[in-house]
Every structure is written in C-alpha cells, then in structure tokens.
Scaffold this active site. Sequence first.
Site, PDB file in Angstrom:
ATOM      1  CE  LYS A 192      -4.024   1.811   2.554  1.00  0.00           C
ATOM      2  NZ  LYS A 192      -4.921   1.558   3.693  1.00  0.00           N
ATOM      3  CB  SER A 239      -8.147   3.509   2.749  1.00  0.00           C
ATOM      4  OG  SER A 239      -7.385   2.899   3.752  1.00  0.00           O
ATOM      5  CB  SER A 257      -8.510   0.668   5.645  1.00  0.00           C
ATOM      6  OG  SER A 257      -9.254   1.848   5.815  1.00  0.00           O
TER       7      SER A 257
END
Lengths: 477, 103, 493
Positions: free
Chosen positions: C82, C157, C181
């Site tokens: 990420k 996210s 997330s």
Amino acid sequence: MSPQSTEWETVIGLEVHCELRTETKLFCGCRNAFGDEPNTNICPICLGLPGSLPVLNRTAVEYAMRIGTALHCQVKPSIFHRKNYFYPDMPKDYQITQYDEPINVDGWLEPPGGSRVGILRAHLEEDTGKTTHVGGGGRIHEATHSLVDYNRAGVPLVEIVSHPDLRSAEASRAYVDELRAILVATGASDGKMEEGSLRVDANVSVRPSGSSDLGTRCEIKNMNSLRSLGRAIEFEAARQIELLEQGGRVVQETRHWNEADGRTHSMRSKEEAFDYRYFPEPDLVPVAPSAEWVEAVRAALGLLPAERRARVASAAGLAPDADAVVTVVRLDLDSLVMAAAGVGADVGLAVKRLANEVAAEMDGAHHLDPDAFCQLVLLEGRGELTTAQARTVLKHLLDHGGDPRAIANELGFEAMASDELGGAIDEVIGAHPDEWKRFVAGEDKLQGLFIGKVKAATHGKADLKAVAALLQERRKG
Amino acid sequence: MRAVPGRISPADVAHVATLARLDLTDAELETFVEQLGVVLDHIADIAALEVAGVPPTAHPLPLRNVLRDDIPRPSLNREEVLAQAPDTEDHRFRVPRIMGEAP
Amino acid sequence: MSTPGRAAMTALDLAGEVRSGRRTAVAALEDCLAAIAADDPEVHAFNHVMVDEARAAASSVDRKVMAGDDAGPLGGVPVALKDNLCTRGVPTTCSSRILDGWLPPYDATVVTSLRAAGAVLIGKTNLDEFAMGSSTENSAFGPSRNPLDLSRVPGGSSGGSAAAVAAGFAPLALGSDTGGSIRQPAALCGVVGVKPTYGLVSRFGLIAFASSLDQIGPLATTVADAALLLDVIAGHDPLDSTCLSGQLPAARAKLDGGVDGIRVGVVTELATAEGIAPDVSARLREAAEALANAGAKVDEVSVPAAVYGLSAYYVIAPAEASSNLARYDGVRYGLRVPAEDIGSMYGATRAAGFGAEVKRRIMLGTYALSAGYYDAYYGQAQRVRTLIIRDFESAYESYDVLLGPTAPTTAFRLGAKTADPLAMYLSDVCTIASNLAGHPAMSVPFGTGDDGLPVGVQVLAPALGETVMFQVAAAVEAVAPPRTPPKQGIEAR
C-alpha cells in the site's frame, strides 16, 4: 527608579528551559551536540518524516528525575501530550511535551540568603529547531525569508516552572543562579545560558502592595543572561506600573526583551491566540519509574549547592549565606576548603584566601593543587609566612602551580621556625636592655621599636604578629 | 464540560480551518458547514452515553516504560534530505517570511 | 476452495516452487508484470510499479537458490505494498498530491522484514488519500476498480492492494487498517484480509492516519497465505514504542486445527446493524451454520458497545489524524505552493495538496480537540472505547472467537456514495470496534451476494488471539461455497 514603591508589588514567576546533557536526542539516536554543521544531526524521527515514531531516551528520564529530586519534587508516573501549533522550527507542527501528568511536581528551591520559592513542576519535552531570519538585520519583522536548521529539534529539555513567589529582579536573578548551580550539580545540564542550554522566560505582573489578587501578567522572553533578566524585569514592572497609574490596563501578552534599547516589546502577531489542542501522545506509552529507580536516583545525587554551603559554613564557623561561603561554593572551590579542614589548617583562613585572592584570579584556579593550597594555609596559619608573603606565594601558585615552600625559598621568604624567631627577639632584647626595662614596666609604645628591630635583624622574614605575641609573652614572664 | 452543540456555525468552521492552516473557498466553507453538521449530529449520541466513572482508554494495550538507551545511531545524509526540500539555502530549509514569533 | 483472479498459484506454493528450483522468481515476476501491463490500466491497483527493483530482487533470489542458500520464507514471492508504506528511494504518495514525488530516505520496518524474507516488492498500490475512505475513490490519482466488476469500487482504503490480489497481479499484498481498511476491501474483492492485534506489527514507516488505531496487515487469496505473510511481518521493533514484545502468537500454528469444540459467538448487534443487506446477513448465517456442522459451538452473543464504535471512531480517528497531518506544510518535503509569507504558504499548500475528504476529517478532528470541546468529544470517545473493550472482554469469557459481517453490502458502484460522506462512514460499522479495542479481526470470502459479487465474513478474536482466529478462518474457508466470478471482471475478456 524602583518599582517597589510603597504602592506596588512586583510578582514574578519564572519558566526555565534546561537542555539535558544526554548523548542523543529525546526520541531518536541523533547526537545531541551544540555547534555542528546545520542539518547534520537529523533522522526521520527528529525531522518528523512521514511514518516516523518517537522512542523515549532512558537517560533523559533519569536526568529529569535527578532534577526533580534535587528540587525536592515528587517524582510521579507521567504521560506525554501533543501541543499542536504551526511553526517552521517544529518538524511535526506539534511538540511532544508533558501537560497535566508531568514527571515532577511540587518542589522548592531556596537561594542563599533568600526565601523559599515554590516549584510547580519540572517536565520533559522536546526542543525545536533553530530559525535564522535573513534580511532586515536578522529581525523577524524585516526579514525577507528564514532558514531552518533542525539539529536542535528533538533535543531533550526539562522545563522548570516556579510558583509566582518572586518579588524582585534581584530575587529572580538569585533564583536562576541557584537553579543553574543545582542543575549543574545533578550532572543533567551544563548550565550555559550563553549557549542557550539554559533559557529563562519571566511572567511579570504588578499589584497594589498588600493585595493578594494577581494582576494581569506578561510573559517576557529573549533574556540571554542574568543581567538581562534583571533589567527586563525591572523595566517591565515599571512599564506596567506606569500604565496602571495612568488609568490604563495591562494586556496579557508575550513581550520580547530588546537588549539594545533596554525595553520589552509587544510581539503580538496578527494571528489569533494559540489553541494548542493538547491530547495524549498516542505514539508513546506512560512512564512509571519504579520505586527502586526513584530511590536509586535520590541516593546517587551528589552534594547540592545548599549542602556544600552548609558544609563550608560549618567547617569555617560562618553563616551559610555569608558572602565568602557563597562565593567559594559558586566557584567550585569548596573541595579546597574541605581539604584544608582535613589537614587541620585554619579553615577560616582558607575560606578567606579562596573567596578573595583565588576568586579574583579564577583563570589560574586549575593550577591550584589541593595539597599545595593546604600547605600554604598551614604555613600562613603557623606564622611561618606573613600575610603579604602568603598572598605572593598564592599568586605564584595560581600562575604557575608548584610547591609553596619551594616558591617561598626562591623568593627569599624563608619560613622562620618559632625558636629561631625567639632567638632573634632575645638578641634584640639583649641589645636594648634599657628600652626593654621600660617596655616591661608599661611603656607600650616601645613595642613598635622592638618589632622594627626584630624585622631588621631577620631581614623582614619575621611575621610581625608573631613577634608582637612573643614580646608580650616575654614581657609577662 | 460544554454541551455538544450539534450544529456547527460558519464562524466555527472558518476558525477551525484557520487552526488547521487550510485555506477554504467560500463554496467549500458552505459545503463543510453542511457536511460537518451532519456528521456532528450523528456522533452527538456519544455525548448522551452514561460514561461517568469510566476511565478513558488512550492505548488499547497496557504498555509502560518503553525506553531506549542513550546511544547514538547514524543520522541521515544531509544532501539526500535537502534534495527532497522545496527550497534550501546554505544547507538549511528556506521558508518565506515568518510573521510572528513562536508561541 | 475457489480463488478469484488469475493468481495461478498461492504464495505458499510459489515459495515452495522457487525454493525447489522448479520455478524461477524471475519467471513468476514476469507473469505478474504481464498481468499488470494488460489489466492495470483499467483496474488501477498500482500508483507505481517497481519494475527494475523487482527484477533485481527476483534475480537475487534465483542466484541464492542456485547457490543452495536459503531464499527466505517468502523467497521469490511478489508482494504489493500500500502506498502509505515508506520504501526507500521509491515514490510514496499516500495517493495525495501533497506527497506527489516524495522519495522516503528510509524503509518501513515491515518493508525491511519483507526484503529479509526474500519477498519481491512489486509496487505501491492505490489507496484513499491518507487512508481516509472506504472505496479508494478519494485517491488524488483516480479510483481503483473492482477486478470482478470494473464499474464498482474495490472498497477502501486499501482498495489497490485488494484489487491487486484479486486481479492476480501479486499473490500477496500489505494494506493498513484503521477502521476496516483491509477487511472491507478484502470482502468486496473476494480475498482474505487481516487486521492484527494492535502492536503485533511495527508501525514504523507506516504513514500515520490515526496512531492508536492503525495497523498494517496482509491481503491474500487464501487464509494460509495471509498467515504466512503475517508471521513474517509480526514481531517486536525497537523503533515503535507501541509495539508488543515477548511471546507473540503464530498465525500458522493451528491452521489445520478444525473447529471441534471451538465456541463461536455471532454478534447480534453486528449481524443486525443498520444497513446490513439481507444477502450479507444470509451469508453470515450460512457461515455460522456451516461452522456448527463442522463441530463448533455456535451461538448468538450481545456486545452492546460494538455499535457505539462508529461515533467514537469518527471523533478519535480524525482528531489524531488532524495532528498527524499537520506536518504536511510545504517546508521540508512534498508540495509547496509559493507565497510571500509562511502563513499564506501553509494555507495555500494544504488547500491545494489535500482532497476534500482529508480536509473534512482534519477539520472534524481539529474541532473535536479544540478549546472547550475536548471533554465532550475526544474525552468522551476515549471513555466509549473503554466500554467497547469491556464488552468484548466479557464476550470472550464465553466465546473463543466472534463472528459478524465484514461489510454491510457487496461492492457498490463508483460514485454511489461519494455525495454523502455519512453514507460512506456507515460502511465501517462492522469493522470499527476491533480497531478501537485493539483486537485482531479478519475477513474471509464466503459466497456471493444476489448480484454475484463476493461477500466476506468476519472472524474476531481477543488481543493476541491470532492463532485461534486463523484456525477458525481456515475452517470458514474450507466450508465456503464456490464462487463464480461475474462477467464484468477482467477474467471475462
């Protein structure tokens, strides 16, 4: 112009920021060093780079505990808070500090000859970077831009906050002086105001004498020496008094001391008041020193200035706040006093010489070997050297070091043994029998004649006080 | 403890934006007043909860005394760091005029 | 067991193949790079593909294997990261304009651990800006799309990481989870996603959103793969003060343990929370029944405080975020909008650099902390947090794990929730409580919704309960119905 007229009382509280003498910063392993090339002691943590996290320095905690203990505070479990505000010397735009649960609370400090000043708290926090303003003579309002060095960002500080117990500029100076000595004694600080490792801000207000309400205070910053501190407080108190006497009101604000023009100046920027939005620092966990650790810190604390003064005073038979005692301890000469006491020398004499002759020549103090000093005090105390001779030998010791007897011999100050002196006196008496009869009968003024003769006979080596004493002895017998 | 207001005023939003150093357009201000108001209404329910006597949790797990030794670690290379800076001068970070002293 | 996407092989299998020399790391990598080149223009899982670095790392693994050296537990396995994880010298943007082009001068600790384990770091994945969002539509660089239906969101996210794994771009990915997330996008994309116990994985190098809630965790196509990755990144780190030390659980310890006699509590408040779609509820019920049939003791349990979590979260997270994001001020790195004075520079830089959702949360958080409101909001929320922890602890006296939905619905369409921030926030209702409590939780794919899109079931465990959590998750996986991917995904072409 004293602000302490019969009408007004000045009330002062001091906040002292003390940089700790740790090897590394408070939350990272960068070196804690003064004067290095800009931005060479930085890392993701003290630069506040995205993703960085703080880890607390054990030695900084130890030093904070030493300071708290030396100031008679209670050492408590504590947590850290974030103090949020924007400024370019703050890499994270928040400062990690302590807020309502600080590590040290409720202490006090008593300067020599002064009254006790309460200490509210002494807590840990990180220092900011350094900003230099370019253009406009370095003054912030005329600058075109600024440059930031983060070497200092993250250096550990202990902030010591006093109660508003001080009542004069002089008392404030004495407080800072004593505090600095205590901080140096703990080993936690080098106490160098001129290098910025000790910074003082003053909260100053005035009120009618006899009132117990506090007036509106102003925070005064930018005083870089004890002298500035005193001058700034006096100016500010006078400023506030004049304002109030003319029917005005004191505005609560931060003001900067300007050394050049001798005034404080309002530093209100056009921005609004700061709302720091304190909340507990989520990247750190609480610090709860064990009882063992607290006790170990207390036990390892060396002699504090007050204790050193008490020790000298006791050995010399003087008051602990006597000027000579205060001077000797402030100049770190008390070990010499105790050495003299240890060899049975005249301690009062030792203190006198240190507080006067040595104090005047501190550049040479490091030449002064304790044994040599003790020898010298013994020599003077026994009368083998006169006061003038002793002072001269002392100056030599300060300038070059050496051995007092050897120096005395070189200078022709042979120490006169007391029987030798007695012999010289008897010779002179023998040479002036008539005068001696008259002196014995009561003509005191003849003492001067005999002393003069003995001095001449011994080529000035005799200690005149000792001669006088021996003459009196002989006279009686 | 001040009561939870629920709705937030434009003045409040403008003040908060200043605290947070966010320049907002008038349109954004209006939108945020509306949106923040809705969210605040929704979270106002926690104000009503009976939590007197319940201690706050700052940390999910009860760690204490995490300390490190006072031993130096290598610092970053200054040039690598300054290379990422928007503006530098004299090996330092350069910023435009600062209008006031630090608090 | 069905695996979505084109990952031909699990990470476990691939590591085995590379270790034995039957397959080269370079070949495995090239397969992934080819898939990315073909399909990522549409999926947009990646902000940045680390082509050269990955090839160098893969070659290095192959050289080690040929020399007979140990290539590490993840030797040769491509892992996507990420883009809020710091990678030295590689752009790390948090999908924000304010960090566009920033090159960290250091690696996050998890990145160091991955490198040491032989992993091939393949790229930085897209996210909602600064991890604030539940759809990846808040990215400054455009949304990611759900590989199973390109008109839908992958969740957020960590949407890019979930999409990367679901699309077969890499068998493993790391995400971060602050309010769900990792788990929610995992559910929406039909992969496994894990939020570990708070403190199990070092946060050093994770660009902070909400410090007391953030955790890094694995996304993978199977429970066993997720366990493999978690065991590599878990462990004490002296650079993170909030990191645990001592005896830490191994996720892989009891994967084959089955659920005989394990006490499973289906959380009433989560199962019946506002907005939970009927098909999601149905899958949860079926999962519970399947576990009961497999020998677990399954019951309903009430955890009342679980649903207060949303309000407490939307105070605590923005409050901490508002402070964590203050450092983005144009002084030291990232975007700077030039101005005559520094105050103007701050205001203009942050206005230009942050998107609307980030601004909204910064303001919410600043407000909650501001003078006079601290007790009413932040202080109160921290007390609610205590209630949540107490309720969970009480439940865990009678149950080994808890069960609930992960996301209230299957993947929604792009743009469906962007007009209404509150609607978006409500999609976190099932996941938030675990972050507030600091407890581990993971999502396991379990069948599909009425629209054929994946549904995830959430397994929750007490602090440091990873072993039993993975044990039950593996069992859920074993009894999960097969899933036929819908037509709008990338496999249909």
